[in-house]
Design a protein around this motif. Structure first.
Motif, PDB file in Angstrom:
ATOM      1  N   GLY A 154       0.391  -1.243   0.746  1.00 56.49           N
ATOM      2  CA  GLY A 154       0.394  -0.036   0.122  1.00 56.49           C
ATOM      3  C   GLY A 154       1.070   1.097  -0.210  1.00 56.49           C
ATOM      4  O   GLY A 154       1.650   1.580  -0.405  1.00 56.49           O
ATOM      5  N   SER A 155       0.376   2.098   0.645  1.00 50.90           N
ATOM      6  CA  SER A 155       1.445   3.660   0.759  1.00 50.90           C
ATOM      7  C   SER A 155       0.494   4.206   2.320  1.00 50.90           C
ATOM      8  O   SER A 155      -0.167   3.992   2.464  1.00 50.90           O
ATOM      9  CB  SER A 155       0.934   4.588  -0.534  1.00 50.90           C
ATOM     10  N   GLY A 156       1.713   5.393   2.202  1.00 48.20           N
ATOM     11  CA  GLY A 156       1.419   6.312   3.115  1.00 48.20           C
ATOM     12  C   GLY A 156       2.240   5.928   4.512  1.00 48.20           C
ATOM     13  O   GLY A 156       3.351   5.535   4.554  1.00 48.20           O
ATOM     14  N   PRO A 157       2.280   7.294   5.066  1.00 48.83           N
ATOM     15  CA  PRO A 157       3.361   7.114   6.263  1.00 48.83           C
ATOM     16  C   PRO A 157       3.165   5.978   7.213  1.00 48.83           C
ATOM     17  O   PRO A 157       3.700   5.516   7.606  1.00 48.83           O
ATOM     18  CB  PRO A 157       2.411   8.429   7.133  1.00 48.83           C
ATOM     19  N   VAL A 173      10.668  -8.838   7.554  1.00 49.36           N
ATOM     20  CA  VAL A 173      10.012  -8.538   6.896  1.00 49.36           C
ATOM     21  C   VAL A 173      10.558  -8.733   5.703  1.00 49.36           C
ATOM     22  O   VAL A 173      11.383  -8.501   4.947  1.00 49.36           O
ATOM     23  CB  VAL A 173       9.144  -7.193   6.979  1.00 49.36           C
ATOM     24  N   ALA A 174       9.105 -10.126   4.609  1.00 55.88           N
ATOM     25  CA  ALA A 174       9.222 -10.340   3.617  1.00 55.88           C
ATOM     26  C   ALA A 174       9.670  -8.890   2.572  1.00 55.88           C
ATOM     27  O   ALA A 174      10.523  -8.967   1.462  1.00 55.88           O
ATOM     28  CB  ALA A 174       8.240 -10.612   2.983  1.00 55.88           C
ATOM     29  N   ALA A 175       8.940  -7.810   2.419  1.00 57.55           N
ATOM     30  CA  ALA A 175       9.071  -6.927   1.274  1.00 57.55           C
ATOM     31  C   ALA A 175       7.741  -5.862   1.410  1.00 57.55           C
ATOM     32  O   ALA A 175       6.675  -6.111   2.143  1.00 57.55           O
ATOM     33  CB  ALA A 175       8.078  -7.602  -0.160  1.00 57.55           C
ATOM     34  N   VAL A 176       8.299  -4.995   1.032  1.00 49.61           N
ATOM     35  CA  VAL A 176       7.611  -3.342   1.125  1.00 49.61           C
ATOM     36  C   VAL A 176       6.758  -3.546  -0.793  1.00 49.61           C
ATOM     37  O   VAL A 176       7.719  -3.139  -1.072  1.00 49.61           O
ATOM     38  CB  VAL A 176       7.749  -2.325   1.593  1.00 49.61           C
ATOM     39  N   VAL A 177       5.815  -3.257  -0.722  1.00 50.46           N
ATOM     40  CA  VAL A 177       5.371  -3.196  -2.424  1.00 50.46           C
ATOM     41  C   VAL A 177       4.236  -2.422  -2.741  1.00 50.46           C
ATOM     42  O   VAL A 177       3.591  -1.424  -1.795  1.00 50.46           O
ATOM     43  CB  VAL A 177       4.983  -4.065  -2.459  1.00 50.46           C
ATOM     44  N   ASP A 178       5.040  -0.642  -2.862  1.00 50.40           N
ATOM     45  CA  ASP A 178       4.784   0.141  -2.845  1.00 50.40           C
ATOM     46  C   ASP A 178       3.803   0.743  -3.128  1.00 50.40           C
ATOM     47  O   ASP A 178       4.297   0.938  -4.659  1.00 50.40           O
ATOM     48  CB  ASP A 178       5.981   1.961  -1.935  1.00 50.40           C
ATOM     49  N   THR A 179       2.920   1.341  -3.262  1.00 54.96           N
ATOM     50  CA  THR A 179       1.758   1.525  -4.707  1.00 54.96           C
ATOM     51  C   THR A 179       1.661   3.089  -4.901  1.00 54.96           C
ATOM     52  O   THR A 179       0.684   3.461  -5.842  1.00 54.96           O
ATOM     53  CB  THR A 179       0.288   1.061  -4.031  1.00 54.96           C
ATOM     54  N   THR A 180       2.859   3.703  -4.229  1.00 53.32           N
ATOM     55  CA  THR A 180       2.339   5.627  -4.418  1.00 53.32           C
ATOM     56  C   THR A 180       2.433   5.797  -5.897  1.00 53.32           C
ATOM     57  O   THR A 180       3.873   5.122  -6.439  1.00 53.32           O
ATOM     58  CB  THR A 180       3.625   6.230  -3.163  1.00 53.32           C
ATOM     59  N   PRO A 181       1.717   6.442  -6.829  1.00 55.59           N
ATOM     60  CA  PRO A 181       2.228   6.688  -8.444  1.00 55.59           C
ATOM     61  C   PRO A 181       2.738   7.114  -8.589  1.00 55.59           C
ATOM     62  O   PRO A 181       3.550   7.789  -7.879  1.00 55.59           O
ATOM     63  CB  PRO A 181       1.183   6.731  -8.660  1.00 55.59           C
ATOM     64  N   VAL A 252      -0.101 -11.592   5.105  1.00 57.65           N
ATOM     65  CA  VAL A 252      -0.621  -9.609   3.474  1.00 57.65           C
ATOM     66  C   VAL A 252      -0.654  -8.876   4.559  1.00 57.65           C
ATOM     67  O   VAL A 252      -2.134  -8.861   5.337  1.00 57.65           O
ATOM     68  CB  VAL A 252      -0.521 -10.015   2.301  1.00 57.65           C
ATOM     69  N   PHE A 253       0.358  -8.187   4.957  1.00 54.48           N
ATOM     70  CA  PHE A 253      -0.757  -6.212   5.863  1.00 54.48           C
ATOM     71  C   PHE A 253      -0.992  -5.480   4.694  1.00 54.48           C
ATOM     72  O   PHE A 253      -0.002  -4.934   3.998  1.00 54.48           O
ATOM     73  CB  PHE A 253       0.296  -5.855   6.682  1.00 54.48           C
ATOM     74  N   LEU A 254      -2.047  -5.110   4.457  1.00 48.45           N
ATOM     75  CA  LEU A 254      -2.349  -3.960   3.652  1.00 48.45           C
ATOM     76  C   LEU A 254      -2.523  -2.285   4.100  1.00 48.45           C
ATOM     77  O   LEU A 254      -3.435  -2.576   5.013  1.00 48.45           O
ATOM     78  CB  LEU A 254      -3.704  -4.297   2.653  1.00 48.45           C
ATOM     79  N   HIS A 255      -2.569  -1.456   3.787  1.00 51.54           N
ATOM     80  CA  HIS A 255      -2.942   0.141   4.200  1.00 51.54           C
ATOM     81  C   HIS A 255      -3.043   0.973   2.770  1.00 51.54           C
ATOM     82  O   HIS A 255      -1.678   0.745   1.571  1.00 51.54           O
ATOM     83  CB  HIS A 255      -1.545   0.686   5.158  1.00 51.54           C
ATOM     84  N   HIS A 256      -4.182   1.723   2.731  1.00 50.23           N
ATOM     85  CA  HIS A 256      -4.106   2.224   1.452  1.00 50.23           C
ATOM     86  C   HIS A 256      -4.775   3.986   2.142  1.00 50.23           C
ATOM     87  O   HIS A 256      -5.251   4.721   1.854  1.00 50.23           O
ATOM     88  CB  HIS A 256      -5.453   2.106   1.056  1.00 50.23           C
ATOM     89  N   ALA A 360      -2.282  10.630  -1.755  1.00 49.19           N
ATOM     90  CA  ALA A 360      -3.488  10.812  -2.887  1.00 49.19           C
ATOM     91  C   ALA A 360      -4.300   8.595  -2.697  1.00 49.19           C
ATOM     92  O   ALA A 360      -3.068   8.032  -3.858  1.00 49.19           O
ATOM     93  CB  ALA A 360      -3.819  11.543  -4.472  1.00 49.19           C
ATOM     94  N   PRO A 361      -5.317   8.425  -1.830  1.00 48.10           N
ATOM     95  CA  PRO A 361      -6.215   6.861  -2.995  1.00 48.10           C
ATOM     96  C   PRO A 361      -5.870   6.731  -4.043  1.00 48.10           C
ATOM     97  O   PRO A 361      -5.995   7.598  -5.397  1.00 48.10           O
ATOM     98  CB  PRO A 361      -7.242   7.039  -2.293  1.00 48.10           C
ATOM     99  N   VAL A 362      -5.389   5.889  -4.592  1.00 48.13           N
ATOM    100  CA  VAL A 362      -4.835   4.837  -6.247  1.00 48.13           C
ATOM    101  C   VAL A 362      -6.578   4.424  -6.667  1.00 48.13           C
ATOM    102  O   VAL A 362      -7.247   3.793  -5.289  1.00 48.13           O
ATOM    103  CB  VAL A 362      -4.380   3.930  -6.237  1.00 48.13           C
ATOM    104  N   PRO A 363      -7.899   5.096  -7.139  1.00 46.11           N
ATOM    105  CA  PRO A 363      -8.463   4.754  -7.895  1.00 46.11           C
ATOM    106  C   PRO A 363      -8.929   3.613  -7.855  1.00 46.11           C
ATOM    107  O   PRO A 363     -10.207   2.179  -7.444  1.00 46.11           O
ATOM    108  CB  PRO A 363      -9.153   5.133  -9.578  1.00 46.11           C
ATOM    109  N   ALA A 364      -7.714   2.323  -8.749  1.00 48.43           N
ATOM    110  CA  ALA A 364      -8.074   0.964  -8.377  1.00 48.43           C
ATOM    111  C   ALA A 364      -7.773   0.210  -7.239  1.00 48.43           C
ATOM    112  O   ALA A 364      -8.334  -1.143  -7.778  1.00 48.43           O
ATOM    113  CB  ALA A 364      -7.104   1.129 -10.082  1.00 48.43           C
ATOM    114  N   LEU A 365      -7.305   1.135  -6.460  1.00 49.87           N
ATOM    115  CA  LEU A 365      -7.479  -0.363  -5.155  1.00 49.87           C
ATOM    116  C   LEU A 365      -8.050   0.595  -4.094  1.00 49.87           C
ATOM    117  O   LEU A 365      -8.801  -0.445  -2.770  1.00 49.87           O
ATOM    118  CB  LEU A 365      -5.865   0.707  -4.402  1.00 49.87           C
TER     119      LEU A 365
END
Length: 464
Positions: A154-157, A173-181, A252-256, A360-365
């Protein structure tokens, strides 16, 4: 019946700060909070952390212990474990406490409901093993429970903070998958000079990213097309980031990002507005936190996401106005006392504008893309089921709720409400602000007849 001068719902930064100020004026104040102790989400268990060294969670967290101590010394009536499910226009509050229904009355009400994490309905988001990053932090703060080799996406502080807290504890931690465009960085650029005026906040965020990089945690940027892998439970996360990627993980921990908690304020019928910058609904208030109902105020993230530091100031401002309305201070004194907190809020607002653009939130998420993705977890309603309802003529959130039961489950639409509004906006090709939201009513939680039969009235004397 004796009544309280002010009832505060929520014992987070805003609620505790308001209570301390009001107690100083000699008013009879009661604070209701569903938590086992004061602190809210941000300062959860800060006064009695189960961790050997709570300092690993950062100074922002440990500083909360000071506010909790001040709150506990203030002399207000604090009812922990009080789950409020009805707030009446006449000042009547009904809540569950120790398996009983209780009632009290107050001349003024200050709601500090806080925030909740924005739903991130990617395929597989309801599988066992998938949680919000905030839930992972709750387990850490409350019970010192962690999940090794989890993927954070996800993304965000808040996402970066939780990863950094894991790393300080030595949790892999296995990985950080950052969705910030990429485009968010460009749109936030004009707000950079303003954000620099709040340099300590900016430095704090950069420090978190540096911690993650130093720990050599695999970090994937601008990730898209996220989907949780697994049948029956999560086994990993697939996504695109410079090509197709897959990471195996049992958690899997999600945050948007976060949005205001509005169920209580909506159930009371207060006016709400759509915040375009934060892409969320919030209660409509004036500069003192006063809502469309004169004796009801709202402070903290529940009236728009502002963060813990700003929430303290917002809570005090609302309390000053309440003290003035109750005749304890003059308008001139209220305005004079408010100056430091007004200045603090103005200072923090420049940084907030930068954060709102960057994350800013991603519409697709925010809106599920696959027809079989669950939207309402309580009633197990998928995107396709809602689309069928829409095609059958249910064009607004309440009509869709009536037709499909989406939003009628135990959470009363807290999770699916924002998603339903987003889907309808997409299908109707109209702004979400025009689509609206679920119409909510009390009680805001399921109640048993047994509990309802045990009724008790709380007065200032009984609460002491």
């Amino acid at each position: 019946m004796m009544i309280f001068d002010c009832a505060i719902i929520g014992a987070g930064p805003a609620g505790m700060s308001a209570a301390v100020l009001l107690a100083g004026t000699g008013l009879r104040v009661v604070v209701l909070d569903r938590g086992a102790g004061a602190g809210g989400q941000i300062f959860r268990a800060a006064a009695n952390s189960p961790l050997t060294d709570a300092g690993v969670l950062g100074p922002d967290y440990t500083d909360g212990a000071g506010l909790i101590a001040e709150f506990e010394r203030s002399g207000v009536t604090h009812m922990a474990g009080a789950d409020v499910w009805h707030v009446g226009e006449d000042g009547t509050i009904l809540f569950s406490h120790d398996g009983e229904t209780r009632q009290l009355q107050a001349r003024e009400i200050l709601m500090c409901p806080g925030a909740m994490e924005r739903p991130m309905p990617i395929p597989g988001w309801t599988l066992p093993g998938v949680m919000t990053a905030g839930a992972a932090q709750v387990m850490l703060k409350s019970d010192a429970v962690v999940a090794e080799n989890a993927v954070f996406a996800g993304s965000g502080p808040l996402l970066y903070l939780i990863v950094a807290q894991y790393l300080r504890l030595g949790v892999p931690v296995a990985a950080v998958v950052d969705t910030t465009p990429h485009e968010n960085y460009l749109s936030a650029l004009p707000y950079g000079p303003s954000a620099l005026r709040a340099w300590p906040m900016l430095r704090k965020g950069l420090g978190l990213l540096r911690e993650i990089k130093t720990a050599r945690v695999p970090m994937f940027k601008s990730a898209t097309n996220l989907r949780v892998l697994g049948q029956g439970r999560a086994s990993g996360l697939a996504f695109d980031s410079k090509g197709a990627q897959q990471i195996a993980a049992q958690h899997v921990f999600l945050h948007h990002g976060v949005v205001p908690q509005t169920n209580m304020t909506r159930a009371m019928g207060l006016d709400h507005i759509w915040n375009e910058a934060q892409q969320s609904w919030q209660v409509k208030t004036d500069d003192w936190g006063q809502s469309s109902t004169p004796h009801v105020s709202v402070a903290g993230d529940g009236a728009g996401i502002i963060g813990a530091d700003a929430a303290r100031s917002a809570g005090r401002l609302a309390a000053m106005n309440i003290a003035m309305r109750l005749g304890e201070v003059s308008v001139a004194d209220r305005d004079r006392w408010a100056r430091p907190d007004r200045a603090a809020l103005g200072h923090l607002a420049s940084f907030r504008g930068f954060v709102d653009r960057l994350y800013a939130p991603v519409p697709a998420l925010s809106v599920p893309q696959e027809p079989d993705t669950l939207v309402c977890r309580c009633e197990e309603q998928s995107v396709q089921a809602l689309r069928d309802g829409f095609d059958a003529g249910a064009r607004d959130p309440n009509a869709l709720k009536s037709l499909t039961r989406c939003g009628m489950g135990p959470c009363q639409g807290r999770q699916c409400g924002p998603i339903v509004s987003g889907l309808l906006a997409q299908w109707r090709r109209e702004p979400i602000g025009d689509v609206g939201y679920f119409r909510l009513r009390s009680p805001q939680r399921l109640l048993s007849l047994e509990e309802f039969s045990r009724f008790q009235t709380i007065t200032p004397e009984a609460g002491e």
